[in-house]
Design an enzyme around this catalytic site. Structure first.
Site, PDB file in Angstrom:
ATOM      1  N   ASP A 300       0.827  -1.197   0.000  1.00 65.61           N
ATOM      2  CA  ASP A 300       0.000   0.000   0.000  1.00 65.61           C
ATOM      3  C   ASP A 300       0.868   1.256   0.000  1.00 65.61           C
ATOM      4  O   ASP A 300       1.984   1.255   0.519  1.00 65.61           O
ATOM      5  CB  ASP A 300      -0.891  -0.020   1.256  1.00 65.61           C
ATOM      6  CG  ASP A 300      -1.908   1.097   1.280  1.00 65.61           C
ATOM      7  OD1 ASP A 300      -2.746   1.157   0.369  1.00 65.61           O
ATOM      8  OD2 ASP A 300      -1.862   1.922   2.223  1.00 65.61           O
ATOM      9  N   GLU A 343       0.961  -0.362  -5.002  1.00 62.95           N
ATOM     10  CA  GLU A 343       0.060   0.722  -5.362  1.00 62.95           C
ATOM     11  C   GLU A 343       0.817   2.041  -5.320  1.00 62.95           C
ATOM     12  O   GLU A 343       1.131   2.546  -4.249  1.00 62.95           O
ATOM     13  CB  GLU A 343      -1.121   0.772  -4.388  1.00 62.95           C
ATOM     14  CG  GLU A 343      -2.070   1.927  -4.624  1.00 62.95           C
ATOM     15  CD  GLU A 343      -2.305   2.780  -3.385  1.00 62.95           C
ATOM     16  OE1 GLU A 343      -3.125   3.699  -3.456  1.00 62.95           O
ATOM     17  OE2 GLU A 343      -1.649   2.543  -2.355  1.00 62.95           O
TER      18      GLU A 343
END
Length: 562
Positions: A300, A343
């Site tokens: 993330d 990401e």
């Protein structure tokens, strides 16, 4: 007589077996890294396999759906395992399941949206203890069972992981782990009576200037702007995303355990001598790999953590998975190394430095906005992607049409979206419920993405959409050429293209109607028996062409038969 009947029966069985084998398509799935078909699931919203763990740590549901969007809904690891056993993922052609971070989240809630809902860490982004499973997710035994069941089907398990931030300081967790000093008016930094906190007055029960905050993560661990802590910065690496505390992963200062973890009786975190914040996080996250055989991570907020931290995580996890496979050779899918995707908000298909610091793959933000393209416009997308991602490219991506952080693809056009995605070059990510046309849930004005995380629609599955996704997924799973092959357009009407590798080749048509004749001269030689994996028909190539009846959905997926 009995002997003759037995011989005849055996001969018939062998003949049937040979015929069945001859009608099987040639399968060349390729390596996982070349042809990843990843199913992303918000575990809490998928399937409740063990209702006994609902409401862990005193968490509660809300009566009104609008108020319940940020609560734990009951989905868990046991639910995923049950759906694995039913064949849900296998029938979609999935070869990896990306689950939201299952480690322990803050126990209570914080204010969600514009004071609209109680926001718990059901999504895995509000970490409290990286060494423990969240009780709402399940037990260590249930995690082992999930991994074993997936591996037996050739499906990898990927964890979502966060190195940028832990969770907020919520009232419930603070009341449990920061309890001193206690006076007649306060417990730690909380004003007594805090149990009555509401969305409207939540923050008034917390003294943000109290020195008791030093007993939380501690100023050596995080930036937070609290008394005694460093303020968050203004750059990507030091800012506080959504006011979350920011880990000091760039610091070279050795640290001890965070103060609150020293008081947490059930933590498995231990003091690591001469270890930095980065070192602790890497040790905690890679331990899941070493202990359970987790196959990869989805990282993330990649751009908000310095590159050396990601390299350290990849190196430690690669070593950990190799050790697990050596200790559990029969439980491993193959000998492939640890895999990591990330990401990096806004990233497309280009090869960036991320692939040199540990990432095998990156989330592709470009495809969702172009997934409604058809015909010539879709071919532009495919051709562009194949030029960058076809072999011998040394990087790959995960394209998607729906996401927990953006929006759901238009459910009225979900079949077209599925076709565009599942035939795209590169890797693909299926967001849970895309295959069943799961509808949006209630939305919050101050946090509209919550609507994309509605409960899986088990009671109202769209059977047509599901059948469509399954055909596309199984076809893609058999053919690495879809992901890595050289691409060229064969015809504009119906839109027809080829993808070819030395070891694998396919032809696909979209928008076909009735009886169609498709040119395959540069893909399949005359005399080759081909099968339409979508419509079910078969034909023999003659004069560089095949003629068959297209399925009413208009999709033709041609592959060679053995």
């Amino acid at each position: 007589m009995m002997f003759r009947r037995t011989v005849a029966a055996l001969a018939a069985a062998l003949a049937l077996g040979s015929a069945a084998a001859a009608d099987e398509p040639v399968a060349r799935p390729g390596r996982f890294a070349d042809n990843p078909i990843v199913y992303f699931v918000v575990t809490d919203r998928f399937a409740n396999g063990n209702p006994a763990n609902d409401g862990s740590y005193g968490r509660k549901r809300e009566a009104k759906p609008q108020d319940d969007i940020g609560s734990f809904h009951g989905g868990d690891l046991a639910g995923l395992t049950a759906k694995l056993r039913e064949g849900w993922f296998r029938e979609l052609g999935v070869n990896a399941i990306w689950i939201t971070a299952p480690y322990e989240q803050i126990h209570g809630w914080v204010v969600g949206g514009s004071k609209e809902f109680k926001h718990y860490g059901y999504h895995g982004y509000f970490a409290l203890d990286y060494t423990k499973l969240d009780a709402n997710m399940g037990t260590p035994a249930e995690l082992r069972e999930l991994v074993a069941t997936a591996h037996a089907q050739g499906i990898r398990i990927l964890f979502d992981v966060v190195m940028n931030h832990p969770g907020y300081g919520d009232i419930q967790s603070l009341s449990e782990y920061v309890t001193e000093p206690e006076t007649d008016k306060k417990r730690g930094m909380l004003w007594k009576g805090y149990e009555a906190a509401t969305l409207r007055d939540y923050h008034s029960w917390i003294d943000y200037n109290d020195p008791a905050w030093l007993q939380w993560w501690g100023p050596d661990w995080i930036r937070s702007g609290l008394r005694g802590y460093t303020e968050g910065g203004s750059d990507d690496l030091t800012k506080q995303l959504a006011f979350l505390p920011d880990f000091k992963t760039e610091s070279d200062k050795p640290v001890g355990l965070p103060p609150f973890l020293k008081k947490k009786a059930d933590t498995e975190a231990v003091e690591l001598p001469n270890t930095t914040v980065r070192g602790y996080l890497v040790a905690w996250l890679s331990r899941w790999v070493r202990d359970y055989g987790i196959d990869g991570f989805r990282a993330d907020t990649v751009k908000h953590v310095e590159y050396p931290s990601w390299t350290a995580l990849k190196d430690a996890s690669t070593k950990a998975l190799a050790e697990w496979k050596a200790a559990n050779p029969k439980a491993a899918i193959d000998d492939a190394p640890f895999w990591m995707t990330g990401e990096n908000w806004g990233q497309g298909i280009e090869r960036t430095r991320h692939y040199d610091i540990g990432f095998d793959n990156m989330i592709n933000f470009d495809f969702q906005r172009r997934a409604e393209a058809k015909g010539a416009e879709l071919d532009k997308v495919y051709a562009e992607y194949a030029r960058t991602l076809a072999a011998p490219a040394t990087h790959n991506v995960l394209s998607y049409i729906s996401s927990h952080d953006t929006k759901l693809f238009d459910r009225k056009a979900i079949l077209d979206g599925a076709t565009a995605l599942m035939l795209a070059p590169g890797g693909v990510q299926i967001y849970y419920g895309d295959e069943s046309a799961r509808p949006d849930g209630p939305a919050a004005y101050g946090d509209p993405q919550q609507s994309t995380r509605s409960d899986m629609n088990w009671a109202s599955l769209d059977s047509a959409a599901l059948a469509h996704w399954r055909k596309l997924g199984q076809f893609r799973a058999r053919h690495v050429a879809v992901a890595r092959g050289k691409h060229w357009q064969i015809a504009a009407q119906p839109y027809t293209f080829a993808r070819v590798l030395p070891e694998d080749r396919i032809v696909a048509a979209v928008g076909a109607r009735g009886t169609v004749t498709i040119s395959v001269a540069d893909v399949f030689a005359d005399g080759t028996r081909v099968h339409d994996a979508y419509g079910g028909g078969s034909a023999t190539v003659a004069g560089g062409k095949v003629t068959l009846d297209a399925d009413p959905r208009g999709v033709v997926l041609l592959e060679a038969l053995k």
